[in-house]
Write a protein that holds these residues in place. Structure first.
Motif, mmCIF file in Angstrom:
data_model
loop_
_atom_site.group_PDB
_atom_site.id
_atom_site.type_symbol
_atom_site.label_atom_id
_atom_site.label_comp_id
_atom_site.label_asym_id
_atom_site.label_seq_id
_atom_site.Cartn_x
_atom_site.Cartn_y
_atom_site.Cartn_z
ATOM 1 N N PRO A 32 -2.041 -5.921 -67.327
ATOM 2 C CA PRO A 32 -2.862 -5.730 -65.775
ATOM 3 C C PRO A 32 -3.661 -4.348 -66.034
ATOM 4 N N SER A 33 -4.435 -3.768 -65.029
ATOM 5 C CA SER A 33 -5.251 -3.268 -64.290
ATOM 6 C C SER A 33 -5.071 -2.828 -62.986
ATOM 7 N N SER A 34 -5.657 -1.806 -62.079
ATOM 8 C CA SER A 34 -5.905 -1.856 -60.873
ATOM 9 C C SER A 34 -6.249 -0.585 -60.802
ATOM 10 N N LEU A 35 -7.153 -0.317 -59.306
ATOM 11 C CA LEU A 35 -7.452 0.644 -58.484
ATOM 12 C C LEU A 35 -7.097 0.370 -57.227
ATOM 13 N N THR A 36 -6.907 1.724 -56.520
ATOM 14 C CA THR A 36 -6.601 2.005 -55.233
ATOM 15 C C THR A 36 -7.100 2.884 -54.033
ATOM 16 N N ALA A 37 -7.226 1.979 -53.092
ATOM 17 C CA ALA A 37 -8.294 2.876 -52.064
ATOM 18 C C ALA A 37 -7.732 4.407 -51.551
ATOM 19 N N ALA A 38 -7.991 5.377 -51.541
ATOM 20 C CA ALA A 38 -7.392 6.459 -51.474
ATOM 21 C C ALA A 38 -8.506 7.418 -51.013
ATOM 22 N N LEU A 39 -8.107 8.046 -49.952
ATOM 23 C CA LEU A 39 -9.327 9.296 -49.622
ATOM 24 C C LEU A 39 -9.342 10.748 -50.584
ATOM 25 N N ASP A 40 -7.902 10.802 -51.526
ATOM 26 C CA ASP A 40 -8.266 12.248 -52.073
ATOM 27 C C ASP A 40 -8.218 11.781 -53.543
ATOM 28 N N LYS A 41 -9.088 10.818 -54.069
ATOM 29 C CA LYS A 41 -9.080 10.315 -55.361
ATOM 30 C C LYS A 41 -10.426 9.414 -55.028
ATOM 31 N N ASN A 42 -11.155 9.173 -56.477
ATOM 32 C CA ASN A 42 -12.164 7.801 -57.004
ATOM 33 C C ASN A 42 -12.490 7.503 -57.509
ATOM 34 N N ASP A 43 -10.974 6.860 -58.584
ATOM 35 C CA ASP A 43 -10.881 6.180 -59.317
ATOM 36 C C ASP A 43 -11.948 5.301 -59.062
ATOM 37 N N SER A 44 -12.176 5.153 -60.536
ATOM 38 C CA SER A 44 -13.397 3.536 -60.637
ATOM 39 C C SER A 44 -13.456 2.918 -61.700
ATOM 40 N N TRP A 45 -13.937 1.958 -62.615
ATOM 41 C CA TRP A 45 -14.046 2.122 -63.653
ATOM 42 C C TRP A 45 -15.384 1.376 -64.260
#
Length: 576
Positions: A32-45
């Motif tokens: 499993p994998s996931s991304l979270t909407a956050a103000l302090d970071k911008n994780d992406s694939w």
């Protein structure tokens, strides 16, 4: 005439791109994998080259869009989105679950969007490809879902639109919900641009087409930067856009923009290949050539919103403007139409036309929607007939001589030659305030601001005076007593009206005579007239005028009117 496509070999290679890219296991996104909407970071694939990224983009304060964007340029231009009409909050997640589901949940864990798998296999991994396509794939690398198959408003090189596929323009530049324009390869094979029955997405009126009914099969955006329509046998039917820029040196995209124009853009990948182009997106081609003059629909507002008109600038982009006396409904979105800045003409007031004037705007017309047309008249006659007609908002005079009258809302506004004049009816300066005082209507914005200022001052004074509860109770007691006494005086009708040899009737008697005010004869600004039968003598027919609202000195005005009527009746009887 159809002819053999020079791109057949190229297309075969393009079809192999997803499989080749998916073979790069180091770039695969495992379960499993996931991304979270956050103000302090911008994780992406990210894609292997880093040109594209998949993840959350903050569109406005605390609200996020699940999207794909160009990641190697400062603009981070979005080319696909999942939830344009339903932005999510910080803490929302996109999850690739252990059972192969690909789901967007909001911050409370409620599902917002889910990818619908095309195949019957199980999802083994996902990948962000260098083409800008995000895919969910099985163990043998067969794609089960692709963002290229679910486009929003943009297509990229190597992308194909099949029959039934469509692009939907966003609502505005920063609002990614569905807008008013649609590009579709119809089931009959014709590629069209059309307006929609907004807020629904069903087609309304076509304003551009390649006219390939029965033959069009798919739209291709190839690696040479060409966009074209071809038949099922591979024959080329029509070029839509031809670019002189190579996809190896320039990022490219084609988008149906919120103004209804389909544009192809290029962006140099570095300064060494810019070839005189700025390091920014620039339009290389577009259709239609002039959208302002392309749209003239029977239903809908036209290229711009209702009560506005369209003009094309030197940059070939449409601009929406308001006629005199009108202002934009939404200052942040000029395509949303215009509204009157004044109180409209009241058909119940016979003299209200005196408060209006006609302002001239040359070279503008609103096609269709006329409710009256006159031949053989001059401009002054056209002005006067609109002023006298309470339904008329704009008159069009073209010097033929012909005159057309239009009511609110008017549509299909566009710049035309200067021989045509739009005569716009507007209220004269400062007349709206006096009308509102008489009728109790809503004042225009300028008058309302002044009224609110006076109200605020009065509230501040009253708050200071009545800060103690004892003072407030005393004032309320006095006010209540005064109001009761005033109501009693109003209800108790005088049995005689001074100066008139007539009998006055109680409200109950008039209610019975008119059968509870059943049959209306006419209506004025402050009263309504009803038919009645007076059960005195020979059951005479009477007209009863009932005040709809209490205004200052209404009783005195009513008695004065009765005295005037009595004198008029006396003169009539004496003449026989």
């Amino acid at each position: 005439m159809a002819f053999a496509s020079p791109f057949s070999l190229c297309l075969i290679l393009l079809f192999l791109l997803p499989v080749c890219a998916l073979a790069q296991k180091s770039q695969n996104i495992t379960l499993p994998s996931s991304l979270t909407a956050a103000l302090d970071k911008n994780d992406s694939w990210k894609s292997p080259s880093g040109d594209f990224a998949f993840g959350f983009r903050q569109i406005k304060a605390g609200m996020f869009l699940l999207a794909i964007w160009f990641d190697n340029i400062p603009e981070k231009t979005i080319i696909w989105s999942a939830n344009g009409g339903n932005l999510v909050q910080q803490g929302s997640t996109i999850q690739l679950t252990t059972d192969g589901q690909f789901r967007l949940n909001d911050s409370q864990g409620k599902p917002v969007w889910t990818a619908s798998l095309a195949g019957s296999g199980m999802v083994d991994h996902a990948a962000m490809l260098d083409t800008g396509n995000f895919v969910l794939a099985s163990r043998d690398d067969s794609p089960l879902w692709e963002s290229f198959d679910q486009p929003t408003d943009t297509i990229l090189p190597t992308q194909i639109l099949n029959k039934g596929s469509s692009l939907v323009a966003r609502y505005s530049e920063m609002n990614y919900s569905s807008g008013r324009f649609l590009m579709q390869l119809q089931p009959n094979g014709n590629l069209v641009l059309s307006t929609v029955h907004f807020p629904q997405s069903s087609p309304n009126s076509d304003y551009w087409s390649v006219n390939t009914n029965g033959s069009g099969f798919q739209v291709t955006f190839n690696l040479s930067g060409y966009i074209y329509l071809e038949a099922e046998n591979g024959n080329l039917l029509s070029y839509i856009m031809l670019s002189r820029f190579s996809t190896s040196d320039f990022y490219q995209r084609a988008i149906l923009e919120y103004d209804g124009v389909f544009r192809q853009y290029v962006y140099p990948k570095n300064n060494s290949v810019a070839d005189g182009q700025p390091m920014a997106w620039s339009s290389s081609s577009s259709v239609p050539e002039n959208i302002c003059k392309s749209i003239a629909e029977l239903e809908g507002s036209g290229a711009c919103g209702f009560n506005s008109y369209c003009t094309q600038g030197d940059d070939k982009r449409p601009r929406c403007k308001c006629p005199p006396g009108y202002t934009f409904l939404d200052p942040d979105n000029e395509m949303n139409g215009c509204k009157q800045e004044f109180v409209p003409q009241d058909c119940n007031r016979g003299q209200d036309a005196d408060h209006f004037e006609m302002r001239e705007q040359s070279g503008v017309n609103w096609w269709g929607g006329d409710y009256e047309h006159y031949d053989g008249v001059n401009e002054d006659w056209c002005r006067q007939v609109c002023l006298a007609d309470c339904f008329c908002a704009i008159a069009i005079f073209n010097g033929q001589p012909q005159c057309w009258l239009k009511r609110i809302p008017f549509s299909n506004g566009v710049e035309v030659d200067s021989r045509t004049k739009a005569l716009v009816k507007v209220r004269k300066d400062n007349s709206a305030t006096s009308i509102c005082k008489e009728e109790g209507c809503s004042a225009p914005p300028s008058a309302a601001k002044g009224s609110e200022k006076h109200k605020s001052t009065l509230i501040l004074i009253l708050t200071t005076l009545f800060s103690s509860s004892a003072s407030l109770n005393l004032v309320l007691l006095i006010a209540t007593f005064w109001a009761v006494q005033r109501i009693r005086r109003m209800i108790k009708a005088p049995r005689e009206i001074q100066g008139i040899n007539l009998r006055s009737l109680t409200y109950k008697e008039l209610e019975g005579a008119t059968n509870n005010f059943k049959e209306e004869l006419g209506r004025g600004a402050c009263s309504t007239v009803y038919k009645g039968i007076l059960a005195i003598g020979n059951n005479n027919l009477i007209a009863v005028k009932r005040l709809d609202k209490m205004v200052t000195d209404s009783e005195q005005e009513f008695q004065a009117e009765m005295r005037a009527m009595a004198r008029q009746i006396t003169r009539i009887l004496c003449s026989f």
